[in-house]
Design a protein around this motif. Structure first.
Motif: not given
Length: 321
Positions: A234-235, A240-244, A250-252, A275-276
């Motif tokens: 789950e991201v 421009g990036m995928w964060l977890t 996070g997330p907002s 992540a990519v």
């Protein structure tokens, strides 16, 4: 007539050309890089009193450990690992770190950013990232343990500031890097002289590329954290990036969470390491993906390197990795 000039066998005077299988294989690029790195490890072991390997649990520091094991086998690695734990590390990375240390009977020193926050020596940043907070705990651990040579997994292809740095990089008594004090390194001769209180950062992988690292991992069958390979997670999208999500926040509200098949090209503080999207489930898949990429792993997935044009160089001047 063909005369074989190798010392391993007598000259072939039969008049027949040798077959391909009879020609001694020449050292390929990976052999040369491995040989250079092992030479550097042995040089440091002979020249310094208290070396240490910086270990993040990532691919580059894992390759460093593999090379150190090769350099001194069958003797044990003669120096410990040092991990700067931000408190925002991926749990999978910490598990991998502890398993690797146990498997190879290594010594581990852990410097915790949380300890420095708890006693007031550091304060949390407004953006929540702790990667820039690693510098002082790192320098504190170096001073407390009197480490005089610190191996790092930095490579010149990662980032412009790292491209400037020598393999033996002198740090002053405050742990700071001064580009003007860089020493020439000719013919693989390294100058390790330093004054009391100073130490040397040493980068055996300086001349490697990300693709070299992955090809070496493939050849040597080096085990890595599974985060480097494609998996469902789950991201949410940011910058421009995928964060977890994690203890770093996070997330907002305006950052919807999605389930994606992703992998990590680099592993660091969870608050700034993205992540990519990827279908690279195996080492072969990763090699094909990296070979086609036009962005370095830090340029693609590390938010802390995007803070300014000179973000990495500024931190290195302060004592960062």
């Amino acid at each position: 007539m063909t005369i074989d000039t190798s010392t391993d066998r007598a000259p072939d005077l039969s008049g027949e050309e040798p077959t391909l299988s009879e020609i001694p294989p020449q050292a390929d690029n990976l052999d040369a890089l491995e040989s250079e790195a092992i030479h550097i490890f042995r040089e440091v072991a002979g020249e310094f009193d208290r070396p240490v390997i910086l270990f993040s649990g990532g691919k580059d520091s894992t390759v460093l450990v593999h090379l150190a094991l090769k350099a001194f086998r069958p003797a044990p690695v003669p120096f410990p690992l040092l991990h700067v734990d931000t408190g925002h590390n991926f749990s999978e990375v910490l598990e991998f770190r502890d398993e690797l240390v146990s498997r190879h009977d290594l010594r581990l020193v852990v410097a915790k950013v949380q300890d420095w926050i708890d006693d007031g020596r550091l304060s949390e940043r407004p953006d929540g990232t702790r990667n820039p907070l690693q510098t002082q705990p790192l320098l504190g651990a170096i001073e407390d343990n009197r480490f005089d040579a610190v191996f790092g997994g930095g490579r010149r292809d990662e980032e412009r500031a790292r491209a400037k740095e020598r393999i033996f990089s002198l740090r002053n008594a405050f742990g700071q890097w001064d580009p003007r004090r860089q020493r020439p390194e000719l013919w693989n001769l390294y100058n390790g002289k330093h004054r009391a209180g100073e130490h040397m950062r040493v980068f055996p992988l300086s001349n490697w590329t990300e693709l070299d690292v992955w090809r070496y991992i493939q050849r040597e069958k080096i085990e890595l954290s599974h985060l480097y390979y494609a998996h469902r997670r789950e991201v949410y999208a940011r910058d421009g990036m995928w964060l977890t999500s994690g203890p770093w926040g996070g997330p907002s509200e305006d950052e919807p969470v999605e389930e994606k098949v992703v992998r990590y090209r680099t592993i660091g503080d969870g608050s700034c390491t993205g992540a990519v999207e990827s279908e690279a489930y195996t080492v072969d898949d990763v090699i094909a993906e990296v070979a086609a990429s036009r962005l370095t792993e830090r340029g693609a997935t590390r938010a802390d390197d995007r803070m300014s044009e000179a973000a990495m160089e500024d931190r290195k001047r302060e004592g960062y990795f």
